[in-house]
Design a protein around this motif. Sequence first.
Motif, PDB file in Angstrom:
ATOM      1  N   GLU A   1       0.787  -1.116  -0.048  1.00 25.82           N
ATOM      2  CA  GLU A   1      -0.107   0.064  -0.020  1.00 25.82           C
ATOM      3  C   GLU A   1       0.806   1.269  -0.064  1.00 25.82           C
ATOM      4  N   GLY A   2       1.848   1.127   0.718  1.00 29.46           N
ATOM      5  CA  GLY A   2       3.080   2.339   0.779  1.00 29.46           C
ATOM      6  C   GLY A   2       3.343   2.501  -0.422  1.00 29.46           C
ATOM      7  N   VAL A   3       3.978   1.775  -1.490  1.00 32.21           N
ATOM      8  CA  VAL A   3       4.299   1.693  -2.631  1.00 32.21           C
ATOM      9  C   VAL A   3       3.127   2.216  -3.453  1.00 32.21           C
ATOM     10  N   ALA A   4       2.002   1.889  -3.618  1.00 28.73           N
ATOM     11  CA  ALA A   4       0.948   2.311  -4.308  1.00 28.73           C
ATOM     12  C   ALA A   4       0.892   3.804  -3.933  1.00 28.73           C
TER      13      ALA A   4
ATOM     14  N   ILE B   1      -1.317  11.997   1.067  1.00 21.55           N
ATOM     15  CA  ILE B   1      -0.132  12.160   2.110  1.00 21.55           C
ATOM     16  C   ILE B   1      -0.748  11.774   3.600  1.00 21.55           C
ATOM     17  N   ARG B   2      -2.047  12.004   3.875  1.00 22.20           N
ATOM     18  CA  ARG B   2      -2.601  11.189   4.915  1.00 22.20           C
ATOM     19  C   ARG B   2      -2.547   9.645   4.841  1.00 22.20           C
ATOM     20  N   LYS B   3      -2.860   9.155   3.508  1.00 20.63           N
ATOM     21  CA  LYS B   3      -2.760   7.646   3.361  1.00 20.63           C
ATOM     22  C   LYS B   3      -1.130   7.343   3.774  1.00 20.63           C
ATOM     23  N   LEU B   4      -0.305   8.038   3.102  1.00 20.21           N
ATOM     24  CA  LEU B   4       1.157   7.534   3.506  1.00 20.21           C
ATOM     25  C   LEU B   4       1.486   7.727   4.681  1.00 20.21           C
ATOM     26  N   ASN B   5       0.978   8.652   5.618  1.00 17.43           N
ATOM     27  CA  ASN B   5       1.166   8.596   7.082  1.00 17.43           C
ATOM     28  C   ASN B   5       0.405   7.606   7.828  1.00 17.43           C
TER      29      ASN B   5
ATOM     30  N   VAL C   1       0.089   4.490   6.313  1.00 16.60           N
ATOM     31  CA  VAL C   1       0.856   3.438   6.278  1.00 16.60           C
ATOM     32  C   VAL C   1       2.101   3.440   7.037  1.00 16.60           C
ATOM     33  N   GLU C   2       2.643   4.530   7.431  1.00 19.10           N
ATOM     34  CA  GLU C   2       3.754   4.403   8.285  1.00 19.10           C
ATOM     35  C   GLU C   2       3.548   4.011   9.636  1.00 19.10           C
ATOM     36  N   LYS C   3       2.364   4.665  10.012  1.00 19.65           N
ATOM     37  CA  LYS C   3       1.907   4.359  11.473  1.00 19.65           C
ATOM     38  C   LYS C   3       1.471   2.803  11.504  1.00 19.65           C
ATOM     39  N   ASP C   4       0.980   2.300  10.431  1.00 21.37           N
ATOM     40  CA  ASP C   4       0.466   0.824  10.508  1.00 21.37           C
ATOM     41  C   ASP C   4       1.853  -0.069  10.581  1.00 21.37           C
TER      42      ASP C   4
ATOM     43  N   GLU D   1       8.822   5.141  -1.753  1.00 21.37           N
ATOM     44  CA  GLU D   1       8.549   4.107  -2.777  1.00 21.37           C
ATOM     45  C   GLU D   1       9.812   2.997  -2.739  1.00 21.37           C
ATOM     46  N   ALA D   2      10.996   3.751  -2.705  1.00 20.65           N
ATOM     47  CA  ALA D   2      12.134   2.970  -2.759  1.00 20.65           C
ATOM     48  C   ALA D   2      12.225   2.280  -1.593  1.00 20.65           C
ATOM     49  N   MET D   3      12.011   2.909  -0.482  1.00 15.22           N
ATOM     50  CA  MET D   3      11.910   2.154   0.989  1.00 15.22           C
ATOM     51  C   MET D   3      11.121   1.214   1.314  1.00 15.22           C
ATOM     52  N   TYR D   4       9.767   1.349   0.831  1.00 14.57           N
ATOM     53  CA  TYR D   4       8.830   0.513   1.085  1.00 14.57           C
ATOM     54  C   TYR D   4       9.219  -0.672   0.279  1.00 14.57           C
ATOM     55  N   SER D   5       9.465  -0.555  -0.911  1.00 11.49           N
ATOM     56  CA  SER D   5       9.973  -1.554  -2.041  1.00 11.49           C
ATOM     57  C   SER D   5      10.941  -2.362  -1.420  1.00 11.49           C
ATOM     58  N   HIS D   6      12.172  -1.845  -0.726  1.00 14.66           N
ATOM     59  CA  HIS D   6      13.161  -2.588  -0.116  1.00 14.66           C
ATOM     60  C   HIS D   6      12.670  -3.544   1.092  1.00 14.66           C
TER      61      HIS D   6
END
Length: 608
Positions: free
Chosen positions: A512-515, A534-538, A540-543, A585-590
């Motif tokens: 989801e973070g990548v998307a 941006i809220r969605k990305l935040n 993702v980080e919390k999850d 994106e790079a970080m979540y892909s890793h």
Amino acid sequence: MSNLSASALLEQNLRALKNTNPELAASLAIDDGQGCLLRLEEGRRGQATLKAVDQQGEFYLHSPYDPVRESEQLIERDLPELQELDVVIILGFGLGYLPEAVLARLQPEQRLVIVEPDPCVLRLAAATRPMAELFADERLIWSVGTDIETTLGRIIAQLDRHTLSGWKVLLPPAIARCYLDFSRDFVLQLGSMMNTLQARMATGMIASELIMRNALSNLRYSHASPGVNDFRGRWQNRPVVLVSAGPSLDKQLPLLRQYRQRILIIAVGQAWRSLRAAGIEPHIVVTVDPHPANYNHFEGLRSEGAWLLADGSTNTDVVSHFDGKRIFAYPLEEVEKLFAELQGARGCLPSGGSVANTAFSFALMLKASPIILVGQDLAFTGGLTHAKENVYRQSIDDLPPERRHNMREVPGYDGSPVITNSQMDVYRFWFERVIAQLGGVQVINATEGGARIAGVNQQRLADALSTYCGDELIAPAELWPDDFSAVSESDLNKALKGMMARLRDLEKVCLEGVAVSRRLQKAGLDKADLKRQIRKLNTVEKDYLACKESARVLLNAFLAKETYCATHISEKTEGGVQQHARVAEAMYSHIIAACKRASMYLRDAQLA
């Protein structure tokens, strides 16, 4: 000099300091400044300066003519690379001229560490010059006092893995003269620690995955073996010899052979071959190195009664080929917690980076006393690296240049200088720090060679053994915990599968973070959609952070290099949302790739 009274200046400056460091401000407010050994004087042009005195006579800490220009010249001469640094460390605050000059040149993201051994000097400065802007600057990190260990801890906390190469110490000559002993010890210990941390960081990025792979592979042995927790206090107030592989071990072998059945012998793996050649079988052999080269110390040696105390991530060939009883430990609490979920608790052994440090921690866990150090040279005694029979023994004259550049002389066992290097210095500092905090445990250095270890009683090995060894033979078998209960193979497999399930959950979060990151990189997003993504990305980080810590600890081992690169790029990125979205994106892909690799090793660790 300022027109304000000393009390008004002090109040003004401490009020500013209180906003950034209330503890320091409070301590300076209480200090009456009566213990200051420096004398305040007015310079030739009305600017304040300080005068000190030593055996050579009186001297100024700042130019009596133009201390401001003096500071600027020092920066131009000694800090030409200032803009490329992450952290500048100034030893000695003085009256603040040099810190002011450095701060004026620093960028917002750079940091300045002030190391002031004497709090009275800092209070005097605060009562002498108007420096509210300096004291309120959030880029400042303070370390006040003569405790070098505390000072180094504060500095290291600021020099994380991204800034280890971007630091420099600024030491004005007059300050070095004023705080001669502190300056020498501080610079030596900081340099040694930083060299080791840099090497450790590089090793960590390269070897972190190897370390975790080894620990998972070794589960087939560790799940059925006790941990160091099971040995706590089981040799209380009884002597132990801790044998390391320094060159001075050679001359102690005859005595050790004579007493080998009357005292518990704990040896590092590097010394086992030397002991075996002398007809000595240690009771416990300690090993921690995860790399294949570690097996060279063990190849061809079969246990004749010795037990193996292994770090969970020890080279798998060492663990699997050992044919005696095994004991396991982990170096970090978070790693121990991870493996406790899989097999039950085994325990932690703190280490200063050396297998001898780990062996010493085990002796402390046994509550042994005295602990007698042998072969703990921490130096190239006689120009050699190791004792005889060690597979890596050689003369320092034969070492490649890259292994000789950080050599130095330190006080030796008998007071004469010996050659060591920064790595062994860090091991020595660890011993000195830990031993200084011990209560009720006697430590004897019976190496009779190598570097002096401060705070340790030095004694001839013959005297130590004759004093503390009884006439009766010891029974090391009574050490073994008969009540140890191993986790079953089926329960271990169930725990491994449970960890794999957590990784699958993490993988879904990261997908989801990548998307979301990719959507943020698209051009033409309106403000409402931008905020929504941006809220969605935040979220993702919390999850991700909400996932169980043990799963993230496991993943971090497979992400060390990628995390460093992504975070480093992120910190250097000056662009907006799209650039940061690319980093995300790079970080979540890793992380997704790491989940797959970790799951593969978890699957391989399952027992058939």
